[in-house]
Design an enzyme around this catalytic site. Sequence first.
Site, PDB file in Angstrom:
ATOM      1  N   LYS A  91       0.837  -1.212   0.000  1.00  0.00           N
ATOM      2  CA  LYS A  91       0.000   0.000   0.000  1.00  0.00           C
ATOM      3  C   LYS A  91       0.869   1.259   0.000  1.00  0.00           C
ATOM      4  CE  LYS A  91      -2.160  -1.243   3.844  1.00  0.00           C
ATOM      5  NZ  LYS A  91      -1.510  -2.555   4.109  1.00  0.00           N
ATOM      6  N   ARG A 141     -10.724   0.159   7.610  1.00  0.00           N
ATOM      7  CA  ARG A 141     -10.283  -1.202   7.908  1.00  0.00           C
ATOM      8  C   ARG A 141     -11.363  -2.023   8.582  1.00  0.00           C
ATOM      9  NH1 ARG A 141      -3.998  -1.887   8.760  1.00  0.00           N
ATOM     10  NH2 ARG A 141      -3.574   0.189   8.068  1.00  0.00           N
ATOM     11  N   ARG A 149      11.758  -5.200   5.800  1.00  0.00           N
ATOM     12  CA  ARG A 149      11.544  -3.779   5.533  1.00  0.00           C
ATOM     13  C   ARG A 149      12.398  -2.927   6.485  1.00  0.00           C
ATOM     14  NH1 ARG A 149       5.627  -1.492   5.575  1.00  0.00           N
ATOM     15  NH2 ARG A 149       5.568  -2.694   7.506  1.00  0.00           N
ATOM     16  N   ARG A 162      10.384  -0.917  11.774  1.00  0.00           N
ATOM     17  CA  ARG A 162       9.177  -0.505  12.475  1.00  0.00           C
ATOM     18  C   ARG A 162       8.950  -1.434  13.666  1.00  0.00           C
ATOM     19  NH1 ARG A 162       4.326   0.356   8.170  1.00  0.00           N
ATOM     20  NH2 ARG A 162       3.204  -0.918   9.674  1.00  0.00           N
ATOM     21  N   ARG A 173      -1.558  -8.720  12.925  1.00  0.00           N
ATOM     22  CA  ARG A 173      -2.064  -7.784  11.900  1.00  0.00           C
ATOM     23  C   ARG A 173      -2.804  -8.542  10.796  1.00  0.00           C
ATOM     24  NH1 ARG A 173       3.658  -5.380  10.949  1.00  0.00           N
ATOM     25  NH2 ARG A 173       2.866  -4.225   9.152  1.00  0.00           N
TER      26      ARG A 173
HETATM   27  P1  AP5 Z   1       4.690  -1.526   1.926  1.00  0.00           P
HETATM   28  O1  AP5 Z   1       4.402  -0.807   0.672  1.00  0.00           O
HETATM   29  O2  AP5 Z   1       5.304  -0.775   3.043  1.00  0.00           O
HETATM   30  O3  AP5 Z   1       3.380  -2.318   2.409  1.00  0.00           O
HETATM   31  P2  AP5 Z   1       2.084  -1.826   3.171  1.00  0.00           P
HETATM   32  O4  AP5 Z   1       0.926  -2.523   2.544  1.00  0.00           O
HETATM   33  O5  AP5 Z   1       2.047  -0.344   3.256  1.00  0.00           O
HETATM   34  O6  AP5 Z   1       2.355  -2.494   4.585  1.00  0.00           O
HETATM   35  P3  AP5 Z   1       2.180  -1.915   6.031  1.00  0.00           P
HETATM   36  O7  AP5 Z   1       3.001  -2.799   6.923  1.00  0.00           O
HETATM   37  O8  AP5 Z   1       2.423  -0.455   6.100  1.00  0.00           O
HETATM   38  O9  AP5 Z   1       0.644  -2.204   6.264  1.00  0.00           O
HETATM   39  P4  AP5 Z   1      -0.137  -2.266   7.548  1.00  0.00           P
HETATM   40  O10 AP5 Z   1      -1.520  -2.206   7.046  1.00  0.00           O
HETATM   41  O11 AP5 Z   1       0.185  -3.430   8.407  1.00  0.00           O
HETATM   42  O12 AP5 Z   1       0.383  -0.999   8.387  1.00  0.00           O
HETATM   43  P5  AP5 Z   1      -0.147   0.487   8.566  1.00  0.00           P
HETATM   44  O13 AP5 Z   1       1.024   1.355   8.697  1.00  0.00           O
HETATM   45  O14 AP5 Z   1      -1.173   0.814   7.570  1.00  0.00           O
HETATM   46  O15 AP5 Z   1       5.610  -2.780   1.551  1.00  0.00           O
HETATM   47  C1  AP5 Z   1       6.134  -3.642   2.548  1.00  0.00           C
HETATM   48  C2  AP5 Z   1       7.560  -4.046   2.146  1.00  0.00           C
HETATM   49  O16 AP5 Z   1       7.502  -4.823   0.953  1.00  0.00           O
HETATM   50  C3  AP5 Z   1       8.468  -2.846   1.844  1.00  0.00           C
HETATM   51  O17 AP5 Z   1       9.754  -3.134   2.322  1.00  0.00           O
HETATM   52  C4  AP5 Z   1       8.445  -2.741   0.297  1.00  0.00           C
HETATM   53  O18 AP5 Z   1       9.659  -2.232  -0.208  1.00  0.00           O
HETATM   54  C5  AP5 Z   1       8.224  -4.193  -0.119  1.00  0.00           C
HETATM   55  N1  AP5 Z   1       7.399  -4.305  -1.336  1.00  0.00           N
HETATM   56  C6  AP5 Z   1       6.274  -3.586  -1.612  1.00  0.00           C
HETATM   57  N2  AP5 Z   1       5.752  -3.968  -2.797  1.00  0.00           N
HETATM   58  C7  AP5 Z   1       6.572  -4.962  -3.270  1.00  0.00           C
HETATM   59  C8  AP5 Z   1       6.565  -5.766  -4.461  1.00  0.00           C
HETATM   60  N3  AP5 Z   1       5.593  -5.634  -5.382  1.00  0.00           N
HETATM   61  N4  AP5 Z   1       7.536  -6.674  -4.608  1.00  0.00           N
HETATM   62  C9  AP5 Z   1       8.521  -6.827  -3.661  1.00  0.00           C
HETATM   63  N5  AP5 Z   1       8.606  -6.093  -2.525  1.00  0.00           N
HETATM   64  C10 AP5 Z   1       7.620  -5.170  -2.322  1.00  0.00           C
HETATM   65  O19 AP5 Z   1      -0.862   0.397   9.978  1.00  0.00           O
HETATM   66  C11 AP5 Z   1      -0.094   0.180  11.134  1.00  0.00           C
HETATM   67  C12 AP5 Z   1      -0.984   0.027  12.343  1.00  0.00           C
HETATM   68  O20 AP5 Z   1      -1.704   1.258  12.577  1.00  0.00           O
HETATM   69  C13 AP5 Z   1      -2.080  -1.039  12.261  1.00  0.00           C
HETATM   70  O21 AP5 Z   1      -1.586  -2.323  12.589  1.00  0.00           O
HETATM   71  C14 AP5 Z   1      -3.062  -0.525  13.302  1.00  0.00           C
HETATM   72  O22 AP5 Z   1      -2.594  -0.783  14.615  1.00  0.00           O
HETATM   73  C15 AP5 Z   1      -3.013   0.982  13.075  1.00  0.00           C
HETATM   74  N6  AP5 Z   1      -4.003   1.431  12.073  1.00  0.00           N
HETATM   75  C16 AP5 Z   1      -3.736   2.042  10.890  1.00  0.00           C
HETATM   76  N7  AP5 Z   1      -4.863   2.312  10.215  1.00  0.00           N
HETATM   77  C17 AP5 Z   1      -5.867   1.868  10.998  1.00  0.00           C
HETATM   78  C18 AP5 Z   1      -7.281   1.834  10.843  1.00  0.00           C
HETATM   79  N8  AP5 Z   1      -7.878   2.308   9.736  1.00  0.00           N
HETATM   80  N9  AP5 Z   1      -8.022   1.274  11.831  1.00  0.00           N
HETATM   81  C19 AP5 Z   1      -7.443   0.800  12.949  1.00  0.00           C
HETATM   82  N10 AP5 Z   1      -6.114   0.795  13.159  1.00  0.00           N
HETATM   83  C20 AP5 Z   1      -5.339   1.312  12.199  1.00  0.00           C
HETATM   84 MG    MG Z   2       2.066   1.087   4.794  1.00  0.00          MG
END
Ligand code: AP5
Ligand code: MG
Length: 221
Positions: free
Chosen positions: A19, A94, A133, A166, A177
């Site tokens: 994402k 979410r 990551r 992270r 997660r």
């Molecule tokens: P990356 O692009 O960083 O993936 P991502 O989908 O953004 O993963 P996140 O870990 O950020 O998602 P998440 O939903 O768990 O965390 P968030 O911060 O939203 O890619 C990951 C890795 O893979 C990178 O190293 C990248 O280089 C690599 N990569 C990417 N694409 C690739 C490809 N095609 N091929 C190879 N490698 C690739 O949320 C964190 C926390 O916040 C949640 O757990 C929760 O506690 C809270 N939170 C956030 N939003 C909410 C909500 N709406 N409701 C409740 N709690 C929430």
């Molecule tokens: Mg992210």
Amino acid sequence: MKQNAKLNIVLMGPPGAGKGTQSELLVKEYGILHISTGDMFREAIAEKTPVGLKAASYTNAGLLVPDDVVIALVKERLSKPDCAQGYLLDGFPRTIPQAEALRELTKEIGRPVQAVICLKAEPSILIERIVSRRVCPTCGASYNLLSKKPKVEGICDNCGGKLVQRKDDTRESFATRLDAYQKSTAPLIDFYKKQGILGEVDGLQDIDAVFGDIRKILERS
Ligand code: AP5
Ligand code: MG
């Protein structure tokens, strides 16, 4: 959808699906505003704001932050005038209650969601992406020891900052997660399918191929 049209979109998918990576490309291509609730929580935690203090125990463990906290945060953000350039919601909604709140909120501001892109990927690949990551706490750039290495080990290419992991990028937190995604977020797939605005993309392809598929969906929207 034309390149300069104002896009209002949601990007969803399990942890590590790409994402954040795809958001960076979409922002460059379409000039829209990137709203990542995960990034907002990490900033709030670093600054020890009241929202940060409420969210820290949830995010560190990989649990969803309660709906009322997240909805209030997004409501405030979407009410700012810069959303007129179009928005990209990364990681929100979410849960079904969040999606319902978003429908009301976007109706109020007259900017309904036009497309929801769901990145699909196998958990066994996602866990490897997550543990490899590395992020720059200074400028927010993201790297991967397997697929997107920095030029100099441990150092950000953009700003020279020291790369870190992270707090929630552990195997234990990933499992929590993923479980939260499957139980609370995956039901949104049907929710948005019924509205006819869902596009699904294979997130296991390389980064450019994923982006190409997203663009095709947006051009059809
Ligand atoms: P990356 O692009 O960083 O993936 P991502 O989908 O953004 O993963 P996140 O870990 O950020 O998602 P998440 O939903 O768990 O965390 P968030 O911060 O939203 O890619 C990951 C890795 O893979 C990178 O190293 C990248 O280089 C690599 N990569 C990417 N694409 C690739 C490809 N095609 N091929 C190879 N490698 C690739 O949320 C964190 C926390 O916040 C949640 O757990 C929760 O506690 C809270 N939170 C956030 N939003 C909410 C909500 N709406 N409701 C409740 N709690 C929430
Ligand atoms: Mg992210």
